[in-house]
Motif scaffolding. Structure first.
Motif, PDB file in Angstrom:
ATOM      1  N   CYS A   1       1.121  -0.782   0.127  1.00  0.00           N
ATOM      2  CA  CYS A   1      -0.179  -0.106  -0.251  1.00  0.00           C
ATOM      3  C   CYS A   1       0.788   1.363  -0.065  1.00  0.00           C
ATOM      4  O   CYS A   1       1.810   1.498   0.884  1.00  0.00           O
ATOM      5  CB  CYS A   1      -0.747  -0.151   1.298  1.00  0.00           C
ATOM      6  N   PHE A   2       0.389   1.880  -1.205  1.00  0.00           N
ATOM      7  CA  PHE A   2       0.971   3.140  -0.602  1.00  0.00           C
ATOM      8  C   PHE A   2       0.907   4.488   0.281  1.00  0.00           C
ATOM      9  O   PHE A   2      -0.116   4.373   0.951  1.00  0.00           O
ATOM     10  CB  PHE A   2       1.117   4.754  -1.805  1.00  0.00           C
ATOM     11  N   PRO A   3       2.081   4.497   1.555  1.00  0.00           N
ATOM     12  CA  PRO A   3       1.946   5.402   2.850  1.00  0.00           C
ATOM     13  C   PRO A   3       0.592   6.120   2.721  1.00  0.00           C
ATOM     14  O   PRO A   3       0.305   6.348   3.536  1.00  0.00           O
ATOM     15  CB  PRO A   3       3.024   5.899   2.581  1.00  0.00           C
ATOM     16  N   THR A   4       0.607   6.992   1.753  1.00  0.00           N
ATOM     17  CA  THR A   4      -0.672   8.410   1.353  1.00  0.00           C
ATOM     18  C   THR A   4      -1.777   7.271   1.688  1.00  0.00           C
ATOM     19  O   THR A   4      -2.985   7.887   2.348  1.00  0.00           O
ATOM     20  CB  THR A   4       0.216   9.451   0.081  1.00  0.00           C
ATOM     21  N   LEU A   5      -1.978   5.905   1.076  1.00  0.00           N
ATOM     22  CA  LEU A   5      -3.345   6.036   1.026  1.00  0.00           C
ATOM     23  C   LEU A   5      -3.960   4.773   2.148  1.00  0.00           C
ATOM     24  O   LEU A   5      -4.683   4.205   2.408  1.00  0.00           O
ATOM     25  CB  LEU A   5      -3.095   4.825   0.024  1.00  0.00           C
ATOM     26  N   ALA A   6      -2.361   4.421   2.649  1.00  0.00           N
ATOM     27  CA  ALA A   6      -2.838   3.516   3.863  1.00  0.00           C
ATOM     28  C   ALA A   6      -3.322   4.298   4.990  1.00  0.00           C
ATOM     29  O   ALA A   6      -4.964   2.800   5.552  1.00  0.00           O
ATOM     30  CB  ALA A   6      -1.156   3.125   4.867  1.00  0.00           C
ATOM     31  N   PRO A   7      -3.851   4.437   5.428  1.00  0.00           N
ATOM     32  CA  PRO A   7      -4.510   5.734   6.590  1.00  0.00           C
ATOM     33  C   PRO A   7      -6.238   5.040   6.086  1.00  0.00           C
ATOM     34  O   PRO A   7      -7.571   4.809   6.632  1.00  0.00           O
ATOM     35  CB  PRO A   7      -4.260   6.780   6.820  1.00  0.00           C
ATOM     36  N   THR A   8      -6.149   5.366   4.920  1.00  0.00           N
ATOM     37  CA  THR A   8      -8.196   5.393   4.275  1.00  0.00           C
ATOM     38  C   THR A   8      -8.157   3.816   3.813  1.00  0.00           C
ATOM     39  O   THR A   8      -8.892   3.411   3.933  1.00  0.00           O
ATOM     40  CB  THR A   8      -7.546   5.919   3.163  1.00  0.00           C
ATOM     41  N   ILE A   9      -7.340   3.062   3.221  1.00  0.00           N
ATOM     42  CA  ILE A   9      -7.608   1.789   3.062  1.00  0.00           C
ATOM     43  C   ILE A   9      -6.967   0.609   4.147  1.00  0.00           C
ATOM     44  O   ILE A   9      -7.876  -0.531   4.149  1.00  0.00           O
ATOM     45  CB  ILE A   9      -5.933   1.275   1.386  1.00  0.00           C
ATOM     46  N   LEU A  10      -6.286   0.272   4.632  1.00  0.00           N
ATOM     47  CA  LEU A  10      -6.143  -0.480   5.109  1.00  0.00           C
ATOM     48  C   LEU A  10      -6.568  -0.478   7.261  1.00  0.00           C
ATOM     49  O   LEU A  10      -6.866  -1.753   6.783  1.00  0.00           O
ATOM     50  CB  LEU A  10      -4.665   0.012   5.814  1.00  0.00           C
ATOM     51  N   PRO A  11      -7.390   0.456   7.387  1.00  0.00           N
ATOM     52  CA  PRO A  11      -8.417   0.103   8.944  1.00  0.00           C
ATOM     53  C   PRO A  11      -8.944  -0.867   8.519  1.00  0.00           C
ATOM     54  O   PRO A  11      -9.344  -2.140   8.799  1.00  0.00           O
ATOM     55  CB  PRO A  11      -8.277   1.161   8.662  1.00  0.00           C
ATOM     56  N   PRO A  12      -9.966  -0.648   7.240  1.00  0.00           N
ATOM     57  CA  PRO A  12     -11.662  -1.401   6.865  1.00  0.00           C
ATOM     58  C   PRO A  12     -11.080  -2.791   6.245  1.00  0.00           C
ATOM     59  O   PRO A  12     -11.411  -3.734   6.645  1.00  0.00           O
ATOM     60  CB  PRO A  12     -12.443  -1.033   5.627  1.00  0.00           C
ATOM     61  N   LEU A  13      -9.819  -3.340   5.388  1.00  0.00           N
ATOM     62  CA  LEU A  13      -9.288  -3.967   5.708  1.00  0.00           C
ATOM     63  C   LEU A  13      -9.047  -5.191   6.804  1.00  0.00           C
ATOM     64  O   LEU A  13      -9.328  -5.968   6.866  1.00  0.00           O
ATOM     65  CB  LEU A  13      -8.296  -4.326   4.399  1.00  0.00           C
TER      66      LEU A  13
ATOM     67  N   GLY B   1     -12.488  -5.235   9.118  1.00  0.00           N
ATOM     68  CA  GLY B   1     -13.476  -6.049   8.227  1.00  0.00           C
ATOM     69  C   GLY B   1     -13.575  -7.467   7.584  1.00  0.00           C
ATOM     70  O   GLY B   1     -13.965  -8.769   8.339  1.00  0.00           O
ATOM     71  N   PHE B   2     -11.958  -7.426   7.199  1.00  0.00           N
ATOM     72  CA  PHE B   2     -11.616  -8.665   6.052  1.00  0.00           C
ATOM     73  C   PHE B   2     -11.571  -9.550   6.905  1.00  0.00           C
ATOM     74  O   PHE B   2     -11.390 -10.827   7.383  1.00  0.00           O
ATOM     75  CB  PHE B   2     -10.914  -8.508   5.203  1.00  0.00           C
ATOM     76  N   ALA B   3      -9.944  -9.022   7.853  1.00  0.00           N
ATOM     77  CA  ALA B   3      -9.698 -10.237   9.457  1.00  0.00           C
ATOM     78  C   ALA B   3     -11.163 -10.904  10.116  1.00  0.00           C
ATOM     79  O   ALA B   3     -10.593 -11.888  10.671  1.00  0.00           O
ATOM     80  CB  ALA B   3      -9.055  -9.693   9.840  1.00  0.00           C
ATOM     81  N   ALA B   4     -12.095 -10.269  10.624  1.00  0.00           N
ATOM     82  CA  ALA B   4     -13.431 -10.388  11.224  1.00  0.00           C
ATOM     83  C   ALA B   4     -13.680 -11.115  10.410  1.00  0.00           C
ATOM     84  O   ALA B   4     -14.583 -12.556  11.250  1.00  0.00           O
ATOM     85  CB  ALA B   4     -13.736  -9.237  11.877  1.00  0.00           C
ATOM     86  N   GLU B   5     -14.167 -11.293   9.119  1.00  0.00           N
ATOM     87  CA  GLU B   5     -14.940 -12.025   8.364  1.00  0.00           C
ATOM     88  C   GLU B   5     -13.966 -13.641   8.094  1.00  0.00           C
ATOM     89  O   GLU B   5     -14.434 -14.731   7.957  1.00  0.00           O
ATOM     90  CB  GLU B   5     -15.314 -11.698   6.406  1.00  0.00           C
TER      91      GLU B   5
ATOM     92  N   PHE C   1     -13.940  -7.668  -1.658  1.00  0.00           N
ATOM     93  CA  PHE C   1     -13.908  -7.561  -0.214  1.00  0.00           C
ATOM     94  C   PHE C   1     -13.500  -5.944   0.090  1.00  0.00           C
ATOM     95  O   PHE C   1     -14.830  -4.770   0.048  1.00  0.00           O
ATOM     96  CB  PHE C   1     -13.401  -8.450   0.931  1.00  0.00           C
ATOM     97  N   ALA C   2     -12.244  -5.630  -0.870  1.00  0.00           N
ATOM     98  CA  ALA C   2     -12.067  -4.510  -1.185  1.00  0.00           C
ATOM     99  C   ALA C   2     -13.537  -3.460  -2.018  1.00  0.00           C
ATOM    100  O   ALA C   2     -13.465  -2.548  -1.949  1.00  0.00           O
ATOM    101  CB  ALA C   2     -10.793  -3.993  -1.264  1.00  0.00           C
ATOM    102  N   THR C   3     -13.202  -4.011  -2.834  1.00  0.00           N
ATOM    103  CA  THR C   3     -14.374  -3.411  -4.122  1.00  0.00           C
ATOM    104  C   THR C   3     -15.911  -3.357  -3.994  1.00  0.00           C
ATOM    105  O   THR C   3     -16.890  -1.892  -4.082  1.00  0.00           O
ATOM    106  CB  THR C   3     -14.131  -4.529  -5.759  1.00  0.00           C
ATOM    107  N   SER C   4     -15.932  -3.890  -2.621  1.00  0.00           N
ATOM    108  CA  SER C   4     -17.726  -3.769  -2.331  1.00  0.00           C
ATOM    109  C   SER C   4     -17.876  -2.572  -1.371  1.00  0.00           C
ATOM    110  O   SER C   4     -18.661  -2.435  -1.258  1.00  0.00           O
ATOM    111  CB  SER C   4     -18.092  -5.000  -1.704  1.00  0.00           C
ATOM    112  N   LEU C   5     -16.472  -2.423  -0.934  1.00  0.00           N
ATOM    113  CA  LEU C   5     -16.634  -1.104   0.173  1.00  0.00           C
ATOM    114  C   LEU C   5     -16.816  -0.082   0.073  1.00  0.00           C
ATOM    115  O   LEU C   5     -16.983   0.793  -1.502  1.00  0.00           O
ATOM    116  CB  LEU C   5     -15.179  -1.024   0.827  1.00  0.00           C
ATOM    117  N   GLU C   6     -17.689   1.281   0.634  1.00  0.00           N
ATOM    118  CA  GLU C   6     -17.583   2.900   0.114  1.00  0.00           C
ATOM    119  C   GLU C   6     -16.496   3.287   0.895  1.00  0.00           C
ATOM    120  O   GLU C   6     -16.141   3.827   1.846  1.00  0.00           O
ATOM    121  CB  GLU C   6     -19.329   2.829   0.937  1.00  0.00           C
TER     122      GLU C   6
END
Length: 307
Positions: free
Chosen positions: A106-118, A121-125, A297-302
């Motif tokens: 993940c690009f560092p500037t994207l990490a705070p947006t992309i990583l938390p829901p993954l 959310g994905f880890a819980a499923e 999962f990633a493409t289904s998120l808002e």
């Protein structure tokens, strides 16, 4: 190996040792990483060469290991074989559940947006999936998706080495970041012509820096750069201190700098084109089920939208 032989004379372990030595550049480094002796790797490569009837690597004590053209071909062919073998072992132990590692770049500037829901959310499923994160810039991705070292990458719509598969997650236009008490913050939009003689705090990390400078260049302008920083939050912090303005793409919900100084986000006029954020994965091999599930999962998120 005889052409009529149904079973190859070489082993997966020999292939794995050759790939490891090629990746690490020396037999000693590969041995240290794999926790085996250097002689075990050297002997395995020699046995593999005898089995295939080809010279695969040049081994020089002071210069490490260099693949021959035949060796490079074998390594390229071995990677999907080894990946398939790992998947076979994993699938037999899974009992229908998704299990195993996924390495996410993940690009560092994207990490705070992309990583938390993954990671949440994905880890819980899929608790049996081990998500491993590598923060890297565009330059650091070279060859790592094709080699299988990275399973998926979350990047800006930009030139990425190789020809990976991709899906779009969202797209945002760049915006101007100002201190809340900056006179320009009273305006709903800001023209780049108004900024060109002011101090720019440039996010100097590819592809962000190139994109920012291209916005000015498209209008025949050259910005006055006061500071170049590698961190997204460093830009916002310096802007909050009144040391200049910034141009960024990501839009955090917190409208304040790391130090708590209020910030104002303003759209650029005339409007600039949006920057896409994509998920990438290898086109050279079929993604295992757990990786396909993560992509879905990633493409289904808002994801965030312009405010």
């Amino acid at each position: 190996m005889s052409p009529d032989s149904p079973i190859p004379d070489f082993t997966l372990r020999q292939l794995a040792y050759l790939v490891a030595a090629a990746d690490d550049g020396t037999i000693a480094a590969a041995a240290a990483r794999l926790h085996v002796s250097a002689s075990a790797i050297s002997d395995a490569i020699s046995e593999l060469e005898r089995s295939l009837g080809a010279h695969l690597a040049i081994r020089r004590r002071a210069h490490g290991l260099t693949l021959t053209s035949a060796g490079a071909h074998v390594v390229a062919q071995a990677r999907p074989l080894l990946a398939a073998a790992r998947e076979l072992a994993t699938s037999l132990a899974a009992d229908g559940a998704l299990v195993g590692p996924i390495t996410i770049a993940c690009f560092p500037t994207l990490a705070p947006t992309i990583l938390p829901p993954l990671l949440a959310g994905f880890a819980a499923e899929h608790p049996g999936v081990d998500l491993r994160v590598v923060e890297t810039t565009q330059d650091g991705l070279a060859g790592r998706i094709e080699s299988g070292e990275i399973d998926v990458a979350f990047v800006y719509e930009t030139l990425v080495p190789g020809n990976p598969r991709r899906r779009r997650l969202y797209a945002l236009p760049a915006h101007v970041v100002l201190a809340a008490d900056d006179p320009l913050a009273a305006q709903p939009t800001v023209r780049l012509e108004t900024l060109v003689d002011r101090d720019l705090i440039l996010l100097d990390a590819p592809p962000s820096s190139e994109h920012t400078l291209s916005l000015f260049a498209a209008r025949g302008l050259t910005p006055r750069i006061r500071q170049r920083v590698r961190s997204y939050e460093a830009v916002r912090t310096l802007v909050g201190r009144g040391l200049g303005y910034g141009i960024l793409v990501q839009r955090p919900a917190n409208a304040a700098s790391y130090e708590g100084f209020p910030l104002a986000l303003r759209e650029i006029e005339p409007a600039v084109g949006p920057v896409g954020v994509d998920v990438l994965w290898s086109a050279d091999a079929d993604a295992p089920p757990r990786v396909r599930a993560l992509i879905d999962f990633a493409t289904s998120l808002e994801w965030p939208a312009p405010r």
